[in-house]
Design an enzyme around this catalytic site. Structure first.
Site, PDB file in Angstrom:
ATOM      1  CE  LYS A 293      38.886 -47.631  74.640  1.00  0.00           C
ATOM      2  NZ  LYS A 293      37.953 -46.951  73.672  1.00  0.00           N
TER       3      LYS A 293
ATOM      4  CG  ASP B 140      34.190 -46.718  74.328  1.00  0.00           C
ATOM      5  OD1 ASP B 140      32.948 -46.574  74.172  1.00  0.00           O
ATOM      6  OD2 ASP B 140      35.160 -46.324  73.698  1.00  0.00           O
TER       7      ASP B 140
ATOM      8  NE  ARG C 104      29.126 -48.806  72.036  1.00  0.00           N
ATOM      9  CZ  ARG C 104      30.315 -47.707  72.449  1.00  0.00           C
ATOM     10  NH1 ARG C 104      31.140 -48.633  72.476  1.00  0.00           N
ATOM     11  NH2 ARG C 104      30.283 -46.565  72.648  1.00  0.00           N
TER      12      ARG C 104
ATOM     13  CB  ALA D  45      43.260 -57.970  65.908  1.00  0.00           C
ATOM     14  CD  GLU D  46      37.578 -55.438  65.175  1.00  0.00           C
ATOM     15  OE1 GLU D  46      37.596 -55.093  66.429  1.00  0.00           O
ATOM     16  OE2 GLU D  46      37.474 -54.764  64.252  1.00  0.00           O
TER      17      GLU D  46
HETATM   18  P1  FDA Z   1      32.976 -59.760  63.016  1.00  0.00           P
HETATM   19  O1  FDA Z   1      34.145 -59.629  63.888  1.00  0.00           O
HETATM   20  O2  FDA Z   1      32.385 -61.216  63.360  1.00  0.00           O
HETATM   21  O3  FDA Z   1      33.135 -59.276  61.930  1.00  0.00           O
HETATM   22  C1  FDA Z   1      31.738 -59.249  60.828  1.00  0.00           C
HETATM   23  C2  FDA Z   1      32.052 -58.789  59.653  1.00  0.00           C
HETATM   24  O4  FDA Z   1      32.342 -57.372  59.958  1.00  0.00           O
HETATM   25  C3  FDA Z   1      33.451 -59.169  58.900  1.00  0.00           C
HETATM   26  O5  FDA Z   1      33.354 -60.458  58.194  1.00  0.00           O
HETATM   27  C4  FDA Z   1      33.876 -58.184  58.084  1.00  0.00           C
HETATM   28  O6  FDA Z   1      32.780 -58.189  56.734  1.00  0.00           O
HETATM   29  C5  FDA Z   1      33.300 -56.912  58.900  1.00  0.00           C
HETATM   30  N1  FDA Z   1      34.439 -56.407  59.812  1.00  0.00           N
HETATM   31  C6  FDA Z   1      34.423 -56.682  61.392  1.00  0.00           C
HETATM   32  N2  FDA Z   1      35.739 -55.966  61.577  1.00  0.00           N
HETATM   33  C7  FDA Z   1      36.238 -55.450  60.479  1.00  0.00           C
HETATM   34  C8  FDA Z   1      37.534 -54.678  60.423  1.00  0.00           C
HETATM   35  N3  FDA Z   1      38.433 -54.287  61.335  1.00  0.00           N
HETATM   36  N4  FDA Z   1      37.831 -54.330  59.294  1.00  0.00           N
HETATM   37  C9  FDA Z   1      37.138 -54.501  58.196  1.00  0.00           C
HETATM   38  N5  FDA Z   1      35.951 -55.140  58.197  1.00  0.00           N
HETATM   39  C10 FDA Z   1      35.442 -55.870  59.383  1.00  0.00           C
HETATM   40  N6  FDA Z   1      34.771 -53.466  71.714  1.00  0.00           N
HETATM   41  C11 FDA Z   1      34.945 -53.581  73.007  1.00  0.00           C
HETATM   42  O7  FDA Z   1      35.794 -54.476  73.610  1.00  0.00           O
HETATM   43  N7  FDA Z   1      34.486 -52.470  73.809  1.00  0.00           N
HETATM   44  C12 FDA Z   1      33.958 -51.520  73.261  1.00  0.00           C
HETATM   45  O8  FDA Z   1      33.476 -50.456  73.893  1.00  0.00           O
HETATM   46  C13 FDA Z   1      33.558 -51.568  71.727  1.00  0.00           C
HETATM   47  N8  FDA Z   1      32.716 -50.462  71.255  1.00  0.00           N
HETATM   48  C14 FDA Z   1      32.370 -50.572  70.024  1.00  0.00           C
HETATM   49  C15 FDA Z   1      31.719 -49.700  69.320  1.00  0.00           C
HETATM   50  C16 FDA Z   1      31.139 -49.793  68.054  1.00  0.00           C
HETATM   51  C17 FDA Z   1      30.121 -48.828  67.653  1.00  0.00           C
HETATM   52  C18 FDA Z   1      31.590 -51.068  67.458  1.00  0.00           C
HETATM   53  C19 FDA Z   1      30.896 -51.248  66.061  1.00  0.00           C
HETATM   54  C20 FDA Z   1      32.196 -51.876  67.850  1.00  0.00           C
HETATM   55  C21 FDA Z   1      32.919 -51.744  69.167  1.00  0.00           C
HETATM   56  N9  FDA Z   1      33.806 -52.609  69.675  1.00  0.00           N
HETATM   57  C22 FDA Z   1      33.895 -52.827  70.915  1.00  0.00           C
HETATM   58  C23 FDA Z   1      34.428 -53.627  68.935  1.00  0.00           C
HETATM   59  C24 FDA Z   1      33.771 -55.082  68.915  1.00  0.00           C
HETATM   60  O9  FDA Z   1      34.046 -55.524  69.981  1.00  0.00           O
HETATM   61  C25 FDA Z   1      34.473 -55.820  67.628  1.00  0.00           C
HETATM   62  O10 FDA Z   1      35.709 -55.976  67.778  1.00  0.00           O
HETATM   63  C26 FDA Z   1      34.123 -55.384  66.216  1.00  0.00           C
HETATM   64  O11 FDA Z   1      32.868 -54.796  66.138  1.00  0.00           O
HETATM   65  C27 FDA Z   1      34.390 -56.593  65.070  1.00  0.00           C
HETATM   66  O12 FDA Z   1      33.343 -57.423  65.645  1.00  0.00           O
HETATM   67  P2  FDA Z   1      31.773 -57.550  64.626  1.00  0.00           P
HETATM   68  O13 FDA Z   1      30.786 -57.481  65.372  1.00  0.00           O
HETATM   69  O14 FDA Z   1      31.872 -56.346  63.768  1.00  0.00           O
HETATM   70  O15 FDA Z   1      31.934 -59.005  63.812  1.00  0.00           O
END
Ligand code: FDA
Length: 312
Positions: free
Chosen positions: A99, A137, A189, A296-297
């Site tokens: 970051k 990030d 990403r 929070a997710e």
């Molecule tokens: P969504 O939140 O819709 O979740 C889909 C499904 O994934 C859920 O139904 C559940 O099954 C599973 N899931 C998701 N989060 C979970 C949790 N915390 N615990 C358990 N299960 C969970 N954000 C940002 O603002 N800046 C950044 O630089 C990054 N970098 C980053 C890197 C990588 C490799 C990832 C995977 C994510 C990030 N993020 C991020 C976080 C991103 O913005 C987001 O908040 C999370 O990935 C959760 O969103 P999903 O895309 O998984 O979908």
């Protein structure tokens, strides 16, 4: 605003409360370690080796957010340099996330230089010497402009095989940002976005975020660029698989990225199917803010924390 966003905003607001912070910090490490590889560098390196045994690569992330003193920013950058050195010869691809706010993005030095850029250059230089990659990030929306500007400068200096960055699907501006970076052929990403953002800058409904997520990935791939599809959302993952097949996009042009400790079944399954998969593997003592965003997710994570804290 839909119910998912209400839940997310509530947890992020509560997590910022000082009393809650103190309580959770004292009692929740046993729970946080589900999402955080360890407090020390060696534990994180060990975690990446274990991922490699499952066919998944690691993205090492030293936890820490915004710093406001030169000394702290330099100390943080030193630790990342030491991390890079410690990864040399370990037998896995060197890939770290940083970051810019934690290495001095908010600090202007007496000579007019931005400390974040000074430290980013030191880190990128070392990463490049080691054949590694550094992802910048993306943080909350006031930092997006400066991060994208700095990213542009750094890609011009180090190339898109050494540095990449992140776009967040919840921000209205991200489609325009993606198009504006096309000339760099950037490694991006794509994430949904993890911060507490106002409706003036971010979609309040999950449905719109998910739609923009797909648009960003498809546009980036169609433009011939490298895309890191960073999500646990299985419907998006399946749609991306179909999209690449229909458009003859080779597996070498994209990868899936997920977070350490979340949907390990999906991580290993994708690796078995022959896709490149990386797990974002955070470590360090400063785990609270990262941990709050993970809670929070997903509503069920709150119960998981409360149960863990009772036991702890
Ligand atoms: P969504 O939140 O819709 O979740 C889909 C499904 O994934 C859920 O139904 C559940 O099954 C599973 N899931 C998701 N989060 C979970 C949790 N915390 N615990 C358990 N299960 C969970 N954000 C940002 O603002 N800046 C950044 O630089 C990054 N970098 C980053 C890197 C990588 C490799 C990832 C995977 C994510 C990030 N993020 C991020 C976080 C991103 O913005 C987001 O908040 C999370 O990935 C959760 O969103 P999903 O895309 O998984 O979908």
């Amino acid at each position: 605003m839909d119910i998912n966003q209400v839940y997310r905003n509530t947890v992020l607001s509560v997590a910022n409360n000082k009393t809650v912070q103190d309580l959770v910090k004292q009692r929740a490490w046993s729970v946080a370690k589900r999402f955080v590889a360890g407090e020390e560098r060696q534990a994180a390196i060990q975690a990446v080796k274990e991922l490699e045994n499952m066919g998944v690569h690691g993205i090492l992330d030293l936890l820490g957010e915004f710093v406001d003193t030169e000394a702290k920013a330099n100390e943080f950058a030193e630790e990342i340099l030491q991390l890079l050195d410690a990864c040399e010869g370990q037998g896995f691809p060197i890939y770290v996330a940083i970051k810019l706010s934690s290495v001095g993005q908010s600090i202007t030095l007496a000579n007019g230089e931005n400390l974040g850029m000074v430290n980013a250059r030191r880190i990128l230089k070392r990463a490049q010497e080691l054949g590694g990659f550094v992802a910048l990030d993306m943080e909350d929306h006031p930092l997006v402009d400066i991060t994208l500007q700095q990213f542009r400068t750094l890609v011009n200096e180090f190339g898109n095989k050494t540095v990449g960055t992140v776009l967040q699907a919840y921000l209205y501006r991200s489609e325009q940002d993606r198009a504006s970076l096309d000339d760099l052929q950037p490694n991006l990403r794509i994430v949904k976005g993890a911060y507490l953002e106002p409706e003036s800058v971010a979609y309040p409904n999950k449905r719109d975020v998910d739609l923009q997520y797909r648009r960003l990935v498809y546009q980036h791939l169609k433009a011939g660029n490298y895309c890191c599809v960073a999500t646990h959302d299985e419907s998006i993952i399946e749609d991306v698989k179909r999209f690449v097949q229909m458009n003859n996009i080779p597996n070498s042009q994209f990868e899936f990225q997920l977070l350490y400790g979340i949907r390990r079944d999906v991580q290993t399954q994708l690796a078995k199917e022959g896709y490149t998969v990386r797990a974002y593997t955070p470590y360090g003592r400063d785990w609270y803010a990262y941990f709050s965003r993970r809670i929070a997710e997903r509503p069920s994570n709150v119960m998981f924390v409360l149960r863990g804290m009772m036991k702890g």
